[in-house]
Design a protein around this motif. Structure first.
Motif, short mmCIF file in Angstrom:
data_model
loop_
_atom_site.label_atom_id
_atom_site.label_comp_id
_atom_site.label_asym_id
_atom_site.label_seq_id
_atom_site.Cartn_x
_atom_site.Cartn_y
_atom_site.Cartn_z
N LEU A 62 2.73 5.37 41.26
CA LEU A 62 3.59 4.42 41.96
C LEU A 62 2.90 4.07 43.27
CD1 LEU A 62 7.03 6.11 41.28
CD2 LEU A 62 6.09 4.06 40.19
N TYR A 63 2.85 2.79 43.57
CA TYR A 63 2.06 2.30 44.69
C TYR A 63 2.94 1.41 45.56
CZ TYR A 63 -2.59 0.87 46.56
OH TYR A 63 -3.70 0.66 47.33
N ILE A 64 3.00 1.71 46.85
CA ILE A 64 3.84 0.93 47.77
C ILE A 64 2.97 0.22 48.81
CG2 ILE A 64 5.89 2.36 47.46
CD1 ILE A 64 5.19 3.73 50.15
N ASN A 65 3.62 -0.58 49.63
CA ASN A 65 3.01 -1.27 50.77
C ASN A 65 1.89 -2.21 50.34
OD1 ASN A 65 4.87 -0.02 52.51
ND2 ASN A 65 3.55 1.76 52.74
N LYS A 66 0.69 -2.03 50.87
CA LYS A 66 -0.41 -2.97 50.60
C LYS A 66 -0.76 -3.07 49.12
CE LYS A 66 -2.60 -2.93 55.10
NZ LYS A 66 -2.66 -4.29 55.54
N GLY A 67 -0.50 -2.03 48.37
CA GLY A 67 -0.80 -2.05 46.95
C GLY A 67 0.00 -3.09 46.18
N VAL A 68 1.16 -3.43 46.70
CA VAL A 68 2.04 -4.39 46.04
C VAL A 68 1.64 -5.83 46.35
CG1 VAL A 68 4.45 -5.16 45.87
CG2 VAL A 68 3.94 -2.73 46.06
N GLU A 69 0.99 -6.04 47.51
CA GLU A 69 0.74 -7.38 48.02
C GLU A 69 0.09 -8.37 47.04
OE1 GLU A 69 -1.26 -6.98 51.78
OE2 GLU A 69 0.49 -6.04 52.71
N PRO A 70 -0.89 -7.97 46.25
CA PRO A 70 -1.47 -8.97 45.33
C PRO A 70 -0.51 -9.41 44.21
CG PRO A 70 -2.94 -7.08 45.60
CD PRO A 70 -1.63 -6.72 46.24
N TYR A 71 0.56 -8.64 44.01
CA TYR A 71 1.45 -8.85 42.88
C TYR A 71 2.80 -9.44 43.26
CZ TYR A 71 -2.01 -5.63 41.07
OH TYR A 71 -3.20 -5.04 40.72
N SER A 72 3.22 -9.23 44.51
CA SER A 72 4.56 -9.65 44.93
C SER A 72 4.62 -9.83 46.44
CB SER A 72 5.58 -8.58 44.50
OG SER A 72 6.86 -8.87 45.01
N ASP A 73 5.48 -10.73 46.87
CA ASP A 73 5.74 -10.92 48.30
C ASP A 73 6.86 -10.00 48.80
OD1 ASP A 73 3.84 -12.95 48.40
OD2 ASP A 73 5.31 -14.49 47.90
N ASN A 74 7.47 -9.26 47.89
CA ASN A 74 8.60 -8.39 48.24
C ASN A 74 8.08 -7.10 48.87
OD1 ASN A 74 10.84 -6.75 48.36
ND2 ASN A 74 11.37 -6.95 46.20
N CYS A 75 8.35 -6.91 50.16
CA CYS A 75 7.89 -5.70 50.84
C CYS A 75 8.68 -4.46 50.42
CB CYS A 75 7.94 -5.88 52.35
SG CYS A 75 9.59 -6.13 53.01
N ASN A 76 9.74 -4.64 49.64
CA ASN A 76 10.53 -3.52 49.12
C ASN A 76 10.28 -3.29 47.63
OD1 ASN A 76 11.82 -2.82 51.56
ND2 ASN A 76 13.18 -4.56 51.31
N ALA A 77 9.15 -3.76 47.16
CA ALA A 77 8.78 -3.55 45.75
C ALA A 77 7.85 -2.35 45.65
CB ALA A 77 8.10 -4.79 45.19
N ILE A 78 7.78 -1.80 44.45
CA ILE A 78 6.85 -0.71 44.14
C ILE A 78 6.07 -1.12 42.90
CG2 ILE A 78 8.43 0.63 42.67
CD1 ILE A 78 7.37 3.17 44.20
N LEU A 79 4.80 -0.78 42.88
CA LEU A 79 3.93 -1.16 41.76
C LEU A 79 3.72 0.04 40.85
CD1 LEU A 79 1.95 -3.28 40.53
CD2 LEU A 79 0.20 -2.34 42.05
N LEU A 80 3.95 -0.16 39.58
CA LEU A 80 3.67 0.86 38.55
C LEU A 80 2.25 0.62 38.05
CD1 LEU A 80 4.51 3.07 36.50
CD2 LEU A 80 5.42 1.22 35.07
N ARG A 81 1.40 1.64 38.19
CA ARG A 81 0.00 1.52 37.78
C ARG A 81 -0.41 2.70 36.91
NH1 ARG A 81 -3.96 -1.16 41.95
NH2 ARG A 81 -5.09 -1.03 40.02
N SER A 82 -1.49 2.48 36.17
CA SER A 82 -2.17 3.55 35.43
C SER A 82 -1.26 4.32 34.49
CB SER A 82 -2.86 4.52 36.40
OG SER A 82 -3.77 3.84 37.22
N LEU A 83 -0.27 3.64 33.94
CA LEU A 83 0.63 4.30 32.98
C LEU A 83 -0.12 4.57 31.68
CD1 LEU A 83 3.44 5.23 31.99
CD2 LEU A 83 3.88 2.85 31.36
N SER A 84 -0.05 5.81 31.24
CA SER A 84 -0.65 6.17 29.95
C SER A 84 0.13 7.33 29.35
CB SER A 84 -2.12 6.56 30.11
OG SER A 84 -2.25 7.76 30.84
N THR A 85 -0.04 7.48 28.07
CA THR A 85 0.50 8.63 27.34
C THR A 85 -0.68 9.38 26.75
OG1 THR A 85 2.56 7.47 26.83
CG2 THR A 85 2.00 9.35 25.43
#
Length: 157
Positions: A62-85
């Protein structure tokens, strides 16, 4: 299906080193070890491991702050990354269970977050369909990653 989300720490290092991902999986995501390297130098990345019956079955960041910027303008969003099973646990319903329980986990751990963002490879139709079933919406934004187009999807909390 019951799964347990756990914040990664070094006590789980051997389990993650034993985690198996295939070359096919790596077309669409980072390996947990590669993702953990990035987490070591970025305090806004939160590696999460997922257990079922005391077995490590999945990994994501889970990635917050600057990590979200390329994907959303919402500063209260969180990015889900590297999901694998872990390859040994594929096609057992873990991804669906994890994604279904993820919103509640995020609400408990990140109280100011109101949206989950993810990027899915345009060629990964199976993942796209799963995300849509869970409630993620294609927000029509596209980015390039590893020579492929990524579809940006979001889930309002």
């Amino acid at each position: 299906m019951s799964v347990e989300f756990v914040n990664y720490n070094n006590q789980y290092k051997e389990l993650v080193e034993d985690y198996q991902v295939t070359e096919e999986q790596l077309q669409f995501t980072n390996s947990p070890l590669a993702a953990l390297e990035l987490c070591e130098t970025d305090a806004d990345r939160y590696p999460i491991i997922v257990f079922h019956n005391s077995q490590l079955v999945s990994f994501f960041v889970l990635y917050i702050n600057k990590g979200v910027e390329p994907y959303s303008d919402n500063c209260n969003a969180i990015l889900l990354r590297s999901l694998s099973t872990d390859y040994r646990h594929l096609r057992k319903g873990f991804s669906k269970s994890i994604l279904s329980q993820l919103p509640q986990f995020i609400k408990q751990k990140f109280i100011n977050i109101n949206e989950i963002i993810l990027a899915v490879n345009a060629e990964n139709k199976t993942a796209q369909d799963l995300y849509k079933k869970i409630g993620f919406v294609d927000n029509e934004k596209r980015i390039q990653w590893r020579n492929s187009q990524q579809i940006i999807m979001n889930y309002a909390l």
